[in-house]
Design a protein around this motif. Structure first.
Motif, PDB file in Angstrom:
ATOM      1  N   LEU A  78     101.702 -20.114 -25.779  1.00 28.46           N
ATOM      2  CA  LEU A  78     101.527 -19.963 -27.224  1.00 28.46           C
ATOM      3  C   LEU A  78     101.881 -21.255 -27.948  1.00 28.46           C
ATOM      4  CD1 LEU A  78     100.963 -18.177 -29.703  1.00 28.46           C
ATOM      5  CD2 LEU A  78     103.364 -17.477 -29.634  1.00 28.46           C
ATOM      6  N   THR A  79     102.947 -21.917 -27.504  1.00 27.48           N
ATOM      7  CA  THR A  79     103.364 -23.168 -28.142  1.00 27.48           C
ATOM      8  C   THR A  79     102.295 -24.242 -27.984  1.00 27.48           C
ATOM      9  OG1 THR A  79     105.683 -22.642 -27.722  1.00 27.48           O
ATOM     10  CG2 THR A  79     105.156 -24.934 -28.206  1.00 27.48           C
ATOM     11  N   ILE A  80     101.703 -24.346 -26.799  1.00 27.29           N
ATOM     12  CA  ILE A  80     100.625 -25.316 -26.591  1.00 27.29           C
ATOM     13  C   ILE A  80      99.452 -25.010 -27.519  1.00 27.29           C
ATOM     14  CG2 ILE A  80      98.884 -26.098 -24.931  1.00 27.29           C
ATOM     15  CD1 ILE A  80     101.011 -25.786 -22.738  1.00 27.29           C
ATOM     16  N   ALA A  81      99.089 -23.742 -27.635  1.00 25.73           N
ATOM     17  CA  ALA A  81      97.976 -23.367 -28.507  1.00 25.73           C
ATOM     18  C   ALA A  81      98.273 -23.715 -29.961  1.00 25.73           C
ATOM     19  CB  ALA A  81      97.690 -21.872 -28.362  1.00 25.73           C
ATOM     20  N   ARG A  82      99.511 -23.491 -30.395  1.00 26.61           N
ATOM     21  CA  ARG A  82      99.873 -23.786 -31.779  1.00 26.61           C
ATOM     22  C   ARG A  82      99.883 -25.293 -32.037  1.00 26.61           C
ATOM     23  NH1 ARG A  82     104.845 -19.442 -32.809  1.00 26.61           N
ATOM     24  NH2 ARG A  82     103.503 -17.651 -33.308  1.00 26.61           N
ATOM     25  N   LEU A  83     100.333 -26.078 -31.064  1.00 27.69           N
ATOM     26  CA  LEU A  83     100.339 -27.529 -31.233  1.00 27.69           C
ATOM     27  C   LEU A  83      98.916 -28.077 -31.308  1.00 27.69           C
ATOM     28  CD1 LEU A  83     103.284 -28.518 -28.877  1.00 27.69           C
ATOM     29  CD2 LEU A  83     103.150 -28.954 -31.329  1.00 27.69           C
ATOM     30  N   ILE A  84      98.028 -27.530 -30.504  1.00 27.43           N
ATOM     31  CA  ILE A  84      96.633 -27.963 -30.559  1.00 27.43           C
ATOM     32  C   ILE A  84      96.028 -27.602 -31.912  1.00 27.43           C
ATOM     33  CG2 ILE A  84      94.340 -27.566 -29.580  1.00 27.43           C
ATOM     34  CD1 ILE A  84      95.703 -27.255 -26.849  1.00 27.43           C
ATOM     35  N   ALA A  85      96.340 -26.396 -32.401  1.00 26.13           N
ATOM     36  CA  ALA A  85      95.816 -25.977 -33.707  1.00 26.13           C
ATOM     37  C   ALA A  85      96.347 -26.854 -34.831  1.00 26.13           C
ATOM     38  CB  ALA A  85      96.172 -24.514 -33.956  1.00 26.13           C
ATOM     39  N   ALA A  86      97.600 -27.296 -34.704  1.00 24.40           N
ATOM     40  CA  ALA A  86      98.199 -28.135 -35.744  1.00 24.40           C
ATOM     41  C   ALA A  86      97.742 -29.588 -35.644  1.00 24.40           C
ATOM     42  CB  ALA A  86      99.722 -28.070 -35.645  1.00 24.40           C
ATOM     43  N   ASN A  87      97.219 -29.995 -34.468  1.00 24.27           N
ATOM     44  CA  ASN A  87      96.780 -31.379 -34.241  1.00 24.27           C
ATOM     45  C   ASN A  87      95.397 -31.366 -33.593  1.00 24.27           C
ATOM     46  OD1 ASN A  87      99.501 -33.004 -34.693  1.00 24.27           O
ATOM     47  ND2 ASN A  87     100.000 -31.183 -33.498  1.00 24.27           N
ATOM     48  N   PRO A  88      94.363 -30.954 -34.338  1.00 21.03           N
ATOM     49  CA  PRO A  88      93.044 -30.772 -33.713  1.00 21.03           C
ATOM     50  C   PRO A  88      92.443 -32.054 -33.155  1.00 21.03           C
ATOM     51  CG  PRO A  88      92.915 -30.593 -36.117  1.00 21.03           C
ATOM     52  CD  PRO A  88      94.367 -30.589 -35.760  1.00 21.03           C
ATOM     53  N   GLY A  89      92.879 -33.217 -33.637  1.00 18.77           N
ATOM     54  CA  GLY A  89      92.311 -34.468 -33.149  1.00 18.77           C
ATOM     55  C   GLY A  89      93.180 -35.187 -32.150  1.00 18.77           C
ATOM     56  N   ILE A  90      94.103 -34.516 -31.522  1.00 17.66           N
ATOM     57  CA  ILE A  90      95.046 -35.173 -30.621  1.00 17.66           C
ATOM     58  C   ILE A  90      94.296 -35.806 -29.447  1.00 17.66           C
ATOM     59  CG2 ILE A  90      95.488 -33.049 -29.318  1.00 17.66           C
ATOM     60  CD1 ILE A  90      98.411 -33.978 -29.029  1.00 17.66           C
ATOM     61  N   PRO A  91      94.583 -37.088 -29.127  1.00 18.45           N
ATOM     62  CA  PRO A  91      93.890 -37.738 -28.008  1.00 18.45           C
ATOM     63  C   PRO A  91      94.159 -37.020 -26.688  1.00 18.45           C
ATOM     64  CG  PRO A  91      95.021 -39.357 -29.386  1.00 18.45           C
ATOM     65  CD  PRO A  91      95.479 -38.008 -29.845  1.00 18.45           C
ATOM     66  N   GLU A  92      93.199 -37.080 -25.769  1.00  8.78           N
ATOM     67  CA  GLU A  92      93.275 -36.329 -24.524  1.00  8.78           C
ATOM     68  C   GLU A  92      94.505 -36.699 -23.703  1.00  8.78           C
ATOM     69  OE1 GLU A  92      92.463 -33.558 -21.695  1.00  8.78           O
ATOM     70  OE2 GLU A  92      91.521 -33.805 -23.656  1.00  8.78           O
ATOM     71  N   GLY A  93      94.799 -37.989 -23.600  1.00 13.20           N
ATOM     72  CA  GLY A  93      95.968 -38.401 -22.824  1.00 13.20           C
ATOM     73  C   GLY A  93      97.253 -37.872 -23.403  1.00 13.20           C
ATOM     74  N   GLN A  94      97.372 -37.899 -24.718  1.00 12.32           N
ATOM     75  CA  GLN A  94      98.569 -37.378 -25.377  1.00 12.32           C
ATOM     76  C   GLN A  94      98.666 -35.868 -25.203  1.00 12.32           C
ATOM     77  OE1 GLN A  94      98.995 -38.742 -29.412  1.00 12.32           O
ATOM     78  NE2 GLN A  94     100.693 -37.352 -29.854  1.00 12.32           N
ATOM     79  N   LEU A  95      97.507 -35.190 -25.249  1.00 14.13           N
ATOM     80  CA  LEU A  95      97.484 -33.742 -25.053  1.00 14.13           C
ATOM     81  C   LEU A  95      97.966 -33.385 -23.653  1.00 14.13           C
ATOM     82  CD1 LEU A  95      96.717 -30.841 -25.866  1.00 14.13           C
ATOM     83  CD2 LEU A  95      94.367 -31.360 -25.141  1.00 14.13           C
ATOM     84  N   GLN A  96      97.519 -34.119 -22.641  1.00 15.54           N
ATOM     85  CA  GLN A  96      97.935 -33.826 -21.277  1.00 15.54           C
ATOM     86  C   GLN A  96      99.432 -34.061 -21.090  1.00 15.54           C
ATOM     87  OE1 GLN A  96      95.427 -36.101 -18.662  1.00 15.54           O
ATOM     88  NE2 GLN A  96      93.602 -34.863 -19.068  1.00 15.54           N
ATOM     89  N   ALA A  97      99.942 -35.145 -21.681  1.00  9.56           N
ATOM     90  CA  ALA A  97     101.380 -35.410 -21.582  1.00  9.56           C
ATOM     91  C   ALA A  97     102.181 -34.299 -22.258  1.00  9.56           C
ATOM     92  CB  ALA A  97     101.700 -36.758 -22.216  1.00  9.56           C
ATOM     93  N   MET A  98     101.703 -33.835 -23.414  1.00 10.44           N
ATOM     94  CA  MET A  98     102.384 -32.763 -24.124  1.00 10.44           C
ATOM     95  C   MET A  98     102.379 -31.470 -23.305  1.00 10.44           C
ATOM     96  SD  MET A  98     101.284 -30.967 -27.716  1.00 10.44           S
ATOM     97  CE  MET A  98      99.906 -30.144 -26.896  1.00 10.44           C
ATOM     98  N   GLN A  99     101.240 -31.151 -22.704  1.00 11.91           N
ATOM     99  CA  GLN A  99     101.154 -29.931 -21.902  1.00 11.91           C
ATOM    100  C   GLN A  99     102.078 -30.012 -20.680  1.00 11.91           C
ATOM    101  OE1 GLN A  99      96.847 -30.014 -21.418  1.00 11.91           O
ATOM    102  NE2 GLN A  99      96.631 -28.225 -22.742  1.00 11.91           N
ATOM    103  N   THR A 100     102.130 -31.171 -20.036  1.00  7.31           N
ATOM    104  CA  THR A 100     103.038 -31.353 -18.895  1.00  7.31           C
ATOM    105  C   THR A 100     104.487 -31.203 -19.334  1.00  7.31           C
ATOM    106  OG1 THR A 100     101.478 -32.814 -17.766  1.00  7.31           O
ATOM    107  CG2 THR A 100     103.806 -32.971 -17.109  1.00  7.31           C
ATOM    108  N   HIS A 101     104.818 -31.825 -20.453  1.00  8.84           N
ATOM    109  CA  HIS A 101     106.182 -31.748 -20.986  1.00  8.84           C
ATOM    110  C   HIS A 101     106.579 -30.302 -21.252  1.00  8.84           C
ATOM    111  CE1 HIS A 101     109.691 -32.486 -23.477  1.00  8.84           C
ATOM    112  NE2 HIS A 101     109.106 -31.885 -24.492  1.00  8.84           N
ATOM    113  N   LEU A 102     105.734 -29.569 -21.942  1.00 12.69           N
ATOM    114  CA  LEU A 102     106.085 -28.193 -22.292  1.00 12.69           C
ATOM    115  C   LEU A 102     106.164 -27.307 -21.048  1.00 12.69           C
ATOM    116  CD1 LEU A 102     103.946 -27.775 -25.518  1.00 12.69           C
ATOM    117  CD2 LEU A 102     106.434 -27.821 -25.396  1.00 12.69           C
ATOM    118  N   ALA A 103     105.275 -27.535 -20.106  1.00  8.01           N
ATOM    119  CA  ALA A 103     105.236 -26.676 -18.920  1.00  8.01           C
ATOM    120  C   ALA A 103     106.413 -26.904 -17.983  1.00  8.01           C
ATOM    121  CB  ALA A 103     103.924 -26.892 -18.174  1.00  8.01           C
ATOM    122  N   HIS A 104     106.951 -28.129 -17.933  1.00  7.25           N
ATOM    123  CA  HIS A 104     107.974 -28.464 -16.939  1.00  7.25           C
ATOM    124  C   HIS A 104     109.343 -28.777 -17.534  1.00  7.25           C
ATOM    125  CE1 HIS A 104     104.981 -28.500 -13.746  1.00  7.25           C
ATOM    126  NE2 HIS A 104     104.213 -29.247 -14.522  1.00  7.25           N
TER     127      HIS A 104
END
Length: 331
Positions: A246-272
Motif C-alpha cells: 500500500l505504501t508503494i502504491a501511495r508513493l507512486i500516486a503522490a509522485n506520478p513522474g518518478i524516474p524508473e531508477g528512483q522508483l526501483q530503489a524506493m521499492q527495494t528500500h521499502l521491501a527490505h
C-alpha cells in the motif's frame, strides 16, 4: 485510563496516561511511577507522504523530571507543546538515523531554543553523520541570528552555546541521567559490510533501561537479529510497521513522474528496510517483549475494514498485548 485498541480484547497493561477525548495539554504532568518513565508518541506517521491526522516520527521520553526527544520529525515542536514541554526545556535528543522524516523538526526545535533564550546544556545523540547534520542546521540559522529582532546595537547571541553532539555506533552503551542507553545497528540500510558507506552511516535502534522497566525503540528497520538481541526481555517495544504494498502504491500516486531508477530503489528500500505486520509480530515474539506499541505507521486507517488485517496478523504471530498508537498516546 481508557482501554487500548487491541485485537481480541488484549489490553496493554502499561501506563496509558492520556484520557480519551482529552487534549494532552490539559493533563497534569504524569508522575514517574517507580522509575517507569512515560513514553509519548508525539508523531506516528511514516514518511514521506504526509497526512493531516498524524505528525512525522517523534517521541518524548519523560523520566526523573527530565524530557528527552527520541527522533524529531516535522511537527514535533507543536506536539511537544501539547504535551506541556517547551523546546527550551528539552534535556537531550536521540536520533535513530538521519532520514528527513525523523529529523525534519530538529531545525524548529533549535530555532525555538534560540528564540526563547535557552541556556541549559543540550546534548544531541545520534548515529555517524549527526555532527554534520547539526552543524549544517546551526549554520543555516546564522542569517536569522545575526539580524535577530532587528534592533540596532542589540548584543550578539551565540546560538551554538550549550549544544553538543555525541555520535553513537553499534554496540555503544552510555549512562544518561540515571538510565542506561544501549544502541544496535539495524537493517534500515543495507550497505555492504565493511564498505565506506557502511562505515559512514548507521541506522540505530535504542534501548532505554530505566530503574523500573526497559523500553526499546526500533527506529526504522527491516528484520534484524541485532535488534532482536537488543530487545530481549524488554518491557515495552516501540516499533515501526508498514503496509509495504500500500505504501508503494501511495508513493507512486503522490509522485506520478518518478524516474524508473528512483522508483526501483524506493521499492527495494521499502521491501527490505522496513517491517511488515508479519515481520513485526515475529520479531516481537522472538524478542519476548512484554508489550508492543506500533508507530511510524503506514497503512489503512483504523476506520477502514482493511485495518483489521494488521491486528489479526500481529495477533497470530505475537502472543503479548499490543496497540497501533496515535499521536499523543502515552505509555
Amino acid at each position: 485510563m481508557r482501554p487500548l485498541r487491541t485485537f481480541a480484547c488484549r489490553v496493554l497493561p502499561l501506563l496509558l496516561l492520556t484520557a480519551a477525548g482529552t487534549p494532552a495539554a490539559a493533563q497534569e504532568p504524569a508522575p514517574d511511577r517507580k522509575g517507569l518513565g512515560t513514553w509519548i508518541t508525539l508523531g506516528t506517521n511514516a514518511g514521506p507522504v504526509v497526512v493531516p491526522e498524524r505528525s512525522q516520527p517523534a517521541n518524548l521520553l519523560r523520566f526523573a523530571g527530565k524530557d528527552y526527544l527520541v527522533d524529531v520529525g516535522d511537527g514535533a515542536a507543536g506536539r511537544m507543546e501539547q504535551a506541556g514541554v517547551q523546546s527550551r526545556a528539552v534535556d537531550a535528543i536521540f536520533l535513530s538515523h538521519l532520514h528527513f522524516d525523523h529529523t525534519g523538526g530538529l531545525a524548529a526545535v533549535l530555532g525555538l531554543r534560540f528564540q526563547t533564550s535557552a541556556r541549559d546544556p543540550l546534548t544531541i545523540y545520534g548515529p555517524p553523520g549527526t555532527r554534520e547534520l547539526v552543524e549544517g542546521l546551526l549554520a543555516s540559522m546564522v542569517p536569522g541570528v545575526t539580524a535577530n529582532y532587528g534592533v540596532e546595537g542589540a548584543p550578539p547571541v551565540d546560538h551554538r552555546a550549550g549544544i553538543t553532539v555525541r555520535e553513537l555506533r553499534d554496540g555503544d552503551r552510555i549512562e544518561v541521567d540515571g538510565m542506561t542507553v544501549t544502541v544496535a545497528r539495524n537493517t534500515h540500510y543495507s550497505f555492504p559490510e565493511g564498505s565506506a558507506m557502511a562505515q559512514r552511516f548507521q541506522s540505530l535502534s535504542l534501548r532505554f533501561d530505566l530503574p523500573g522497566r526497559a523500553i526499546v525503540y526500533t527506529g526504522d528497520t527491516g528484520p534484524s537479529a541485532r535488534l532482536e538481541e537488543l530487545a530481549k526481555g524488554a518491557d515495552l517495544m516501540v516499533a515501526e510497521m508498514m503496509d509495504i504494498p500500500l505504501t508503494i502504491a501511495r508513493l507512486i500516486a503522490a509522485n506520478p513522474g518518478i524516474p524508473e531508477g528512483q522508483l526501483q530503489a524506493m521499492q527495494t528500500h521499502l521491501a527490505h528496510h522496513h517491517l511488515s505486520p508479519a515481520d513485526l509480530g515475529a520479531l516481537a515474539a522472538r524478542a519476548d517483549v512484554g508489550g508492543l506499541v506500533v508507530t511510524h505507521f503506514s497503512g489503512w486507517d483504523p476506520r477502514s475494514p482493511e485495518h483489521f488485517a494488521y491486528l489479526t496478523t500481529l495477533s497470530a504471530a505475537y502472543p503479548g498485548p499490543f496497540e497501533i498508537a496515535d499521536d499523543m498516546d502515552a505509555y
